[in-house]
Design a protein around this motif. Structure first.
Motif, PDB file in Angstrom:
ATOM      1  N   SER A 426       0.837  -1.214   0.000  1.00 40.17           N
ATOM      2  CA  SER A 426       0.000   0.000   0.000  1.00 40.17           C
ATOM      3  C   SER A 426       0.859   1.247   0.000  1.00 40.17           C
ATOM      4  O   SER A 426       0.619   2.195  -0.778  1.00 40.17           O
ATOM      5  CB  SER A 426      -0.932  -0.009   1.223  1.00 40.17           C
ATOM      6  N   SER A 429       2.572   1.728  -3.393  1.00 44.71           N
ATOM      7  CA  SER A 429       1.650   2.166  -4.454  1.00 44.71           C
ATOM      8  C   SER A 429       1.260   3.630  -4.272  1.00 44.71           C
ATOM      9  O   SER A 429       1.268   4.415  -5.242  1.00 44.71           O
ATOM     10  CB  SER A 429       0.394   1.281  -4.437  1.00 44.71           C
ATOM     11  N   ILE A 430       0.921   4.017  -3.058  1.00 39.08           N
ATOM     12  CA  ILE A 430       0.481   5.391  -2.789  1.00 39.08           C
ATOM     13  C   ILE A 430       1.607   6.389  -3.051  1.00 39.08           C
ATOM     14  O   ILE A 430       1.412   7.426  -3.717  1.00 39.08           O
ATOM     15  CB  ILE A 430      -0.033   5.523  -1.335  1.00 39.08           C
ATOM     16  N   SER A 431       2.810   6.086  -2.528  1.00 39.99           N
ATOM     17  CA  SER A 431       3.940   7.004  -2.716  1.00 39.99           C
ATOM     18  C   SER A 431       4.312   7.132  -4.194  1.00 39.99           C
ATOM     19  O   SER A 431       4.675   8.221  -4.663  1.00 39.99           O
ATOM     20  CB  SER A 431       5.151   6.544  -1.901  1.00 39.99           C
ATOM     21  N   LEU A 433       2.234   6.833  -6.804  1.00 37.19           N
ATOM     22  CA  LEU A 433       1.206   7.666  -7.430  1.00 37.19           C
ATOM     23  C   LEU A 433       1.451   9.150  -7.149  1.00 37.19           C
ATOM     24  O   LEU A 433       1.296  10.009  -8.035  1.00 37.19           O
ATOM     25  CB  LEU A 433      -0.178   7.256  -6.925  1.00 37.19           C
ATOM     26  N   ILE A 434       1.835   9.438  -5.914  1.00 37.86           N
ATOM     27  CA  ILE A 434       2.097  10.845  -5.557  1.00 37.86           C
ATOM     28  C   ILE A 434       3.276  11.384  -6.351  1.00 37.86           C
ATOM     29  O   ILE A 434       3.223  12.506  -6.903  1.00 37.86           O
ATOM     30  CB  ILE A 434       2.351  10.979  -4.041  1.00 37.86           C
TER      31      ILE A 434
END
Length: 790
Positions: A426, A429-431, A433-434
């Motif tokens: 998680s 993936s989040i980092s 996308l940012i």
């Protein structure tokens, strides 16, 4: 011609003539194997792995030597009553489909009873009915389906224990590639434009790509295989983020050099795999050392009665036995070594070996195998081979004795690692996308660095090293646990149940008196030889007290658990045990610990025992009472209750007149209330309760009796340390949690730099194995400190 691959083994097919069910095969051997699986509805084999099989070799006449009885005897682990057991080394075992088909051999050959694969050692243990098939036919079947065993009469043991050097080869290839890729990357690092000309740049980049191929597809293959198998089973194991990181690095780097976008991250990729494998190699070496030390130095605290040349008896440790020694094996005792029956008759339960509890009768001259349990009477045997510690350890830990309580138990590592893996994926993936919105050029670096630095390898190492080292330490202290999971179960215990006779009492300091009609000399001899056969604590005490040296064969012997003994010698029949068994009319059942005796249905009297309790009992119960619910269960009457209540804490619960099934039901009733129960007994009348409990400990007083139902064997001399062992198990779990916290600190710090784009993947690859090694050092030091407190 279209390039065709064999459906069974994956080799190229030279022609299209060998086909069946629209599937092509490279030879008739592969086609035959497919037909065998198809006829027996085992084609699921091909669903587990694509083209998992090997080409069957021509073996006509190759194994004719297995018809030789002398050769067969050397290879078999067990041979009795139409049951034979053999352990074969099969080099070709390599994947889950291999395990699946080999453990379903009974579907291919009905006379094969069971087959169990040991995947790390690449061995299979096969139990078969020798009346319906033979070892030769079993080997031919294995060879026919592409799993030809390795059998060498001189090097057989070497073959079974063949060292797997795959990890060493993978490490060497990864190290070689990493060094060369780093060397080829220097011009880019230092921007040496005079040397880094256009004609050399592409050569160097493609060389780095070439060096990365064996690293990704050979050195790192285990991570991909493990991740794939986990995902296929809908499990997120710890190798998923590692495999994902390696794959992302390789694909991103390949794209960059193919489209001339840059030099890629081949240095980080090869470095990552190299340092991963260093950590794995260090782990394997350390854990192999721990396991070896336990197997080699730590052995069950069991002994056996050896007959000396002057016909006297001596209790000896079983690893002191040598070929030619004579042993007495009593009722319920385990046969520790292979031997020959030379006196008496035997009724052997080989469930330790075969998993089947059907008794086998043996007569003088018959061969006996280690692991059998004498069920009725006693016999004298001659030792053929010295004891094999690892073999008996294997029998004790056999999956045959796995119980539901094990399947319902989830280890701390499995619980946390799954959640941690989800967390890591998680964050990655989040980092990523940012960073795609902030600076797309750094997004892939961030994704890879997060996956690498937050790899839960350290978490995966914490429990095995903590529990494995503690397993070894406890073994040195004569507390022998079946496996590391027992420590985790002990840490959850809140209720302790003690058997009384043989557990709280000692067999060495009891006082015995006789009340009743005096026994004749002949009756005393028969009585002595009858109780000599039994392993019940009271029987052992009475035998030592009688001091009758004359040996006389017992014609028949029957021991009823919880009741007593019925024995016959010549014209004399004895009933020895409880008043109910002796069936004496008009006799008052006094409140006392006693063995009653009747000769030819005539009540004679009773031997009264004044129990000698273990000197550390009061201290142990005082310590336990502050943390645990305590109970004492006994098959005896209430004669000792007043004394026990005067010396033990008030909260102790007492139950008397308990038959073996009553003890089991009592443990179950506690578990139904949500309690985690530790049962401590002598392994005789307590087998059911030991099996039912969450943890069962069998107390051993130098008697060759223990049960596969127990989870641990404790030397009686260490009875006082039970509370210490329970506390150490709780502290072990605390060490694992501290290791998790230490790992979390690494990850939080590393994740900060990775998410913010300040951490290069190669630096992350160096830091990750260092964190793993620090966890190993931490857990080893802490568990060694725990060991010093015992």
């Amino acid at each position: 011609m279209e390039d065709l691959l064999c459906y069974h083994c994956g080799n190229h097919c030279d022609n299209q003539s060998i086909t069946i069910d629209d599937k092509y095969f490279c030879c008739n051997g592969c086609k035959t194997v497919y037909e065998i699986f198809s006829e027996n509805e085992l084609t699921c084999y091909y669903d587990l792995e694509q083209r998992p099989g090997a080409i069957p070799q021509e073996i006509q006449g190759k194994y004719d030597y297995l018809d030789n009885a002398k050769i067969l005897e050397k290879l078999l682990e067990f041979d009795a009553e139409n049951k034979q057991v053999v352990n074969l080394y099969i080099p070709h075992i390599h994947c889950s489909s291999c395990i699946w088909v080999l453990e379903n051999l009974n579907k291919l050959q009905k006379d094969i009873i069971a087959s169990q694969v040991n995947f790390p050692k690449k061995t299979i243990r096969i139990t078969y009915d020798s009346k319906g098939t033979s070892l030769k036919e079993v080997v031919l079947l294995l060879s026919a389906i592409g799993y030809e065993p390795y059998i060498s009469l001189e090097d057989y043991e070497l073959g079974k224990n063949k060292v797997d050097r795959t990890l060493l080869y993978q490490l060497a290839i990864a190290g070689f590639a990493f060094g060369n890729v780093m060397f080829l990357s220097f011009p880019e690092y230092f921007e040496v434009n005079e040397f880094w000309l256009e004609q050399y740049k592409y050569i160097f980049r493609w060389l780095m790509f070439s060096f990365s191929l064996p690293v990704v597809f050979y050195a790192a293959k285990d991570y991909f295989i493990s991740a794939y198998k986990g995902l296929r089973s809908k499990i997120l194991n710890i190798d998923v983020p590692i495999a994902l990181g390696i794959m992302v690095l390789f694909l991103r780097s390949s794209v960059e050099i193919i489209f001339d976008l840059g030099t890629g991250f081949f240095d980080s990729l090869t470095g990552l795999v190299f340092f991963l494998l260093i950590g794995k190699f260090f782990q394997q070496k350390t854990y192999n050392f721990l396991s070896f030390e336990r197997d080699f130095k730590s052995y069950f605290p069991i002994a056996v009665t050896k007959i000396l040349p002057d016909e006297s008896e001596e209790i000896v440790q079983i690893y002191e036995l040598e070929k030619g020694d004579r042993l007495i094996i009593r009722n319920q005792e385990l046969i520790p070594v292979d031997g020959v029956l030379i006196e008496g008759s035997a009724k052997i339960d080989y469930s330790f070996v075969t998993g089947e509890s059907i008794a086998v009768k043996k007569q003088s001259g018959d061969k006996l195998f280690a692991g059998g349990r004498q069920l009725n009477g006693f016999f004298i045997m001659e030792v053929l081979n010295s004891v094999s510690q690892s073999y008996l350890t294997q029998l004790w830990s056999n999956d045959v004795f796995a119980k539901d309580k094990d399947s319902k138990f989830t280890s701390l590592t499995n619980t946390i690692s799954k959640q941690f893996t989800i967390f890591v994926l998680s964050i990655a993936s989040i980092s990523t996308l940012i960073w795609l919105f902030i600076d797309p050029s750094k997004a892939m670096n961030v994704f890879t660095a997060v996956l690498i630095i937050a790899c839960p390898c350290a978490i995966a190492l914490a429990a095995p090293f903590t529990l494995g080292n503690l397993l070894r330490i406890l073994g040195k202290k004569k507390c022998y646990l079946k496996n590391a999971a027992v420590i985790e179960k002990m840490a959850q215990i809140d209720t302790v149940v003690f058997d009384k006779t043989g557990t709280l009492t000692s067999t060495k300091e009891n006082k015995i008196s006789y009340e009743g009609i005096p026994l004749s000399k002949t009756e005393k001899v028969v009585l002595s030889n009858a109780v000599r056969v039994s392993n019940h604590p009271l029987s052992r005490m009475l035998f030592l007290w009688l001091e009758t040296n004359k040996k006389q064969a017992v014609d028949s012997f029957e021991e009823q658990l919880g009741k007593g003994i019925i024995a016959k010698s010549g014209a004399i029949e004895l009933r020895i045990g409880s008043l109910a068994l002796v069936d004496a009319e008009n006799k008052t059942n006094r409140i006392e610990t006693a063995i009653h005796i009747a000769v030819n249905d005539e009540y004679k009297g009773r031997f009264i025992f004044k129990n000698a309790y273990r000197p550390q009992m009061k201290m142990l119960f005082s310590k336990l009472a502050t943390q645990f619910n305590l109970s004492v269960v006994s098959g005896d009457n209430e004669g000792e209750q007043v004394y026990l209540e005067s010396v033990l804490p008030e909260k102790v619960q007492y139950l008397f007149h308990q038959q073996p099934e009553d003890k089991l039901n009592f443990v179950k009733s506690l578990q139904d209330k949500g309690q985690k129960v530790l049962m401590i007994g002598d392994g005789l009348n307590d087998a059911g309760a030991l099996a039912q409990s969450d943890v069962g400990i069998s107390l051993s007083e130098n008697i060759n009796v223990f049960s596969p139902a127990c989870d641990a064997i404790l030397a009686a001399e260490n009875f006082k340390d039970i509370e210490t062992y329970l506390q150490i198990s709780k502290k072990a779990i605390r060490i694992i949690k501290y290791s998790f916290m230490l790992s979390l600190c690494y990850n939080v710090i590393g994740l900060y730099f990775a998410v913010t784009g300040q951490l290069q993947p190669v630096i992350a690859a160096i830091l990750m194995p260092l964190s793993s090694i620090s966890i190993v050092v931490f857990t080893t030091v802490m568990t060694n400190q725990l060991g010093k407190k015992i």
